[in-house]
Enzyme design. Structure first.
Site, short mmCIF file in Angstrom:
data_model
loop_
_atom_site.label_atom_id
_atom_site.label_comp_id
_atom_site.label_asym_id
_atom_site.label_seq_id
_atom_site.Cartn_x
_atom_site.Cartn_y
_atom_site.Cartn_z
N SER A 140 -26.61 4.36 -4.47
CA SER A 140 -25.16 4.27 -4.27
C SER A 140 -24.89 3.66 -2.90
O SER A 140 -25.68 3.84 -1.97
CB SER A 140 -24.53 5.66 -4.35
OG SER A 140 -23.20 5.64 -3.90
N SER A 141 -23.77 2.99 -2.78
CA SER A 141 -23.41 2.39 -1.50
C SER A 141 -23.06 3.45 -0.45
O SER A 141 -23.00 3.15 0.74
CB SER A 141 -22.24 1.42 -1.66
OG SER A 141 -21.11 2.08 -2.19
N CYS A 142 -22.83 4.70 -0.88
CA CYS A 142 -22.49 5.75 0.08
C CYS A 142 -23.69 6.18 0.92
O CYS A 142 -23.55 7.01 1.83
CB CYS A 142 -21.89 6.96 -0.63
SG CYS A 142 -23.07 7.94 -1.57
N ARG B 142 -25.30 8.24 -21.58
CA ARG B 142 -23.92 8.52 -21.99
C ARG B 142 -22.91 8.28 -20.87
O ARG B 142 -21.70 8.30 -21.10
CB ARG B 142 -23.80 9.97 -22.48
CG ARG B 142 -24.44 10.20 -23.85
CD ARG B 142 -24.12 11.57 -24.38
NE ARG B 142 -24.52 11.72 -25.76
CZ ARG B 142 -24.37 12.83 -26.48
NH1 ARG B 142 -23.84 13.91 -25.91
NH2 ARG B 142 -24.75 12.88 -27.73
N LYS C 181 -3.08 7.74 -13.36
CA LYS C 181 -1.84 8.15 -12.70
C LYS C 181 -0.69 7.21 -13.04
O LYS C 181 0.42 7.64 -13.37
CB LYS C 181 -2.03 8.18 -11.18
CG LYS C 181 -2.66 9.46 -10.64
CD LYS C 181 -2.62 9.45 -9.12
CE LYS C 181 -3.10 10.76 -8.55
NZ LYS C 181 -2.98 10.78 -7.07
N HIS D 52 -13.39 8.82 -9.70
CA HIS D 52 -13.29 7.93 -8.55
C HIS D 52 -11.89 7.33 -8.48
O HIS D 52 -11.07 7.50 -9.39
CB HIS D 52 -14.35 6.83 -8.64
CG HIS D 52 -15.74 7.33 -8.43
ND1 HIS D 52 -16.62 7.56 -9.47
CD2 HIS D 52 -16.40 7.65 -7.30
CE1 HIS D 52 -17.77 8.00 -8.98
NE2 HIS D 52 -17.67 8.07 -7.68
N LYS E 171 -29.28 10.63 -2.86
CA LYS E 171 -29.59 9.25 -3.23
C LYS E 171 -30.59 8.62 -2.25
O LYS E 171 -31.47 7.85 -2.65
CB LYS E 171 -28.31 8.42 -3.31
CG LYS E 171 -27.47 8.72 -4.54
CD LYS E 171 -28.23 8.42 -5.81
CE LYS E 171 -27.42 8.61 -7.06
NZ LYS E 171 -28.18 8.30 -8.29
N GLY F 213 -29.51 8.97 -18.56
CA GLY F 213 -28.07 8.96 -18.30
C GLY F 213 -27.34 7.98 -19.19
O GLY F 213 -26.36 7.37 -18.77
N MET G 110 -21.13 6.04 -17.65
CA MET G 110 -20.58 4.69 -17.58
C MET G 110 -21.66 3.65 -17.33
O MET G 110 -21.74 2.62 -18.02
CB MET G 110 -19.52 4.61 -16.48
CG MET G 110 -18.91 3.23 -16.31
SD MET G 110 -17.65 3.19 -15.03
CE MET G 110 -18.62 3.55 -13.55
N TYR H 51 -24.27 14.12 -1.69
CA TYR H 51 -24.62 13.13 -2.70
C TYR H 51 -25.41 11.98 -2.07
O TYR H 51 -26.42 11.52 -2.62
CB TYR H 51 -23.35 12.59 -3.35
CG TYR H 51 -23.58 11.54 -4.41
CD1 TYR H 51 -24.08 11.88 -5.66
CD2 TYR H 51 -23.28 10.19 -4.16
CE1 TYR H 51 -24.28 10.90 -6.63
CE2 TYR H 51 -23.48 9.22 -5.12
CZ TYR H 51 -23.98 9.58 -6.36
OH TYR H 51 -24.18 8.62 -7.31
N ASN I 224 -18.90 0.32 -5.47
CA ASN I 224 -18.00 1.14 -6.29
C ASN I 224 -17.86 0.52 -7.67
O ASN I 224 -17.59 -0.69 -7.79
CB ASN I 224 -16.61 1.22 -5.64
CG ASN I 224 -16.67 1.86 -4.27
OD1 ASN I 224 -17.00 3.02 -4.13
ND2 ASN I 224 -16.37 1.07 -3.24
N LEU I 225 -18.01 1.36 -8.69
CA LEU I 225 -18.05 0.86 -10.05
C LEU I 225 -16.87 1.34 -10.88
O LEU I 225 -16.28 2.38 -10.62
CB LEU I 225 -19.35 1.30 -10.73
CG LEU I 225 -20.64 0.86 -10.08
CD1 LEU I 225 -21.82 1.59 -10.69
CD2 LEU I 225 -20.82 -0.65 -10.21
#
Length: 314
Positions: free
Chosen positions: A108-110, A13, A188, A180, A141, A11, A15, A137, A166-167
């Site tokens: 992930s924190s989720c 490519r 926005k 996200h 994880k 991964g 973030m 998701y 969260n990143l």
């Protein structure tokens, strides 16, 4: 790890993956292996097996994943579950077969229950119901964490898991349909300023509390844990501080220089009321974050203006 070890960043490519590549390169690790999604479909078991047989990496950072915000998670539920299950299963299994020295899996924190006590401790995993909008998701994880534990228990593999908060960071996704909250708000407000819009509409009540960490800090933590942690249980990676969505919006509004109003659309979902990680375990190991939210936002806004917008124009 030694500087000469062959390290595969899955991964690279994305973030997180690109941040890990930058960190490894800056730290003197030069024997890095990468493959783009067009070169290697990580959902393809045979292709992944061939890759491992050819490259024989010694260390792995498993940052590859299908990711997105509330809309993307809730819309493409099957894709988020299937793609992530296949990616992690193929890499973790082949890492075992190839005798990889160590693998770091990025969760992930989720993964934590929607209504778990705050801050979220590692032991809260599987103690309650998940947030429905990103359940597929999260389940994928959780499966990755359990795969690492199972291969450790059965085969003695040194596979560890880290749970980032969260990143945000360089090379983030600014697509309003799949991004996200933080990059979506940045885009926005920027576009509202450029078009002299009177207002920016934000989903939800603005009350949910979120913790945000710069991806470069996460990359630093991952390298630290790869070199210093060999435990079975996951490790939370975060900053230990949170902020409400409306406060985040105000910060971004000021940074961008937007002069209009912020309008809250309470008919849209908020998601989990609060999500902040307990990072006492990470702090006890000797690592703390370095980049403040205000400084991190300044960095990525400059990058957004000079790179992301240039790409969209081109």
């Amino acid at each position: 790890m030694h500087s000469s070890n062959k390290i595969y960043v899955a991964g690279h490519r994305g973030m997180v993956g690109s941040a890990i590549i930058r960190k490894l390169s800056a730290a003197g690790y030069g024997n890095l292996v990468t493959r783009s999604s067009t070169e290697l479909d990580l959902r393809n078991q045979d292709a992944v097996a061939d890759f491992f047989e050819t490259e024989q990496p010694e260390y792995i950072f498993l940052a590859a994943a299908k990711v997105g915000g509330i809309v993307a998670n809730n819309t493409w539920r099957a894709d988020f579950l299937y793609d992530n299950l296949m990616i992690e299963s193929n890499i973790i299994h082949q890492a075992h077969k190839a005798g990889v020295k160590k693998l770091l899996f990025l969760g992930s924190s989720c993964i934590y229950p929607k209504l778990a006590p705050q801050p979220l401790k590692e032991e809260y995993l599987l103690s309650g119901l998940l947030e429905p909008t990103n359940e597929p998701y999260a389940i994928a994880k959780i499966a990755g964490i359990k795969l690492c534990e199972a291969y450790r228990d059965q085969y003695g593999c040194n596979f560890i898991s880290v749970m980032p908060t969260n990143l945000y960071g360089f090379n983030d996704n600014y697509d309003l349909e799949s991004s996200h909250v933080l990059p979506a708000l940045l885009r926005k407000f920027h576009e509202a300023k450029e078009h002299s819009a009177p207002q920016v509409v934000i989903w939800g009540t603005g009350s949910p509390l979120r913790e945000f960490m710069h991806a470069d800090d996460l990359a630093d933590a991952c390298l630290f844990l790869m070199n210093n942690y060999n435990g079975r249980s996951p490790v939370n990676v975060g900053v230990g501080e949170d902020i409400s969505i409306i406060q985040l919006a105000e910060l971004i509004k000021d940074l961008v220089g937007f002069k209009g109003r912020i309008v809250l659309d309470a008919t849209k979902p908020d998601g989990t009321p609060r999500k902040i990680l307990d990072v006492s375990k990470l702090h006890a190991l000797g690592w703390r974050h370095k980049i403040s939210l205000k400084e991190g936002l300044r960095q990525i806004y400059e990058d957004f203006k000079t790179t992301t917008l240039e790409k969209s124009i081109a």
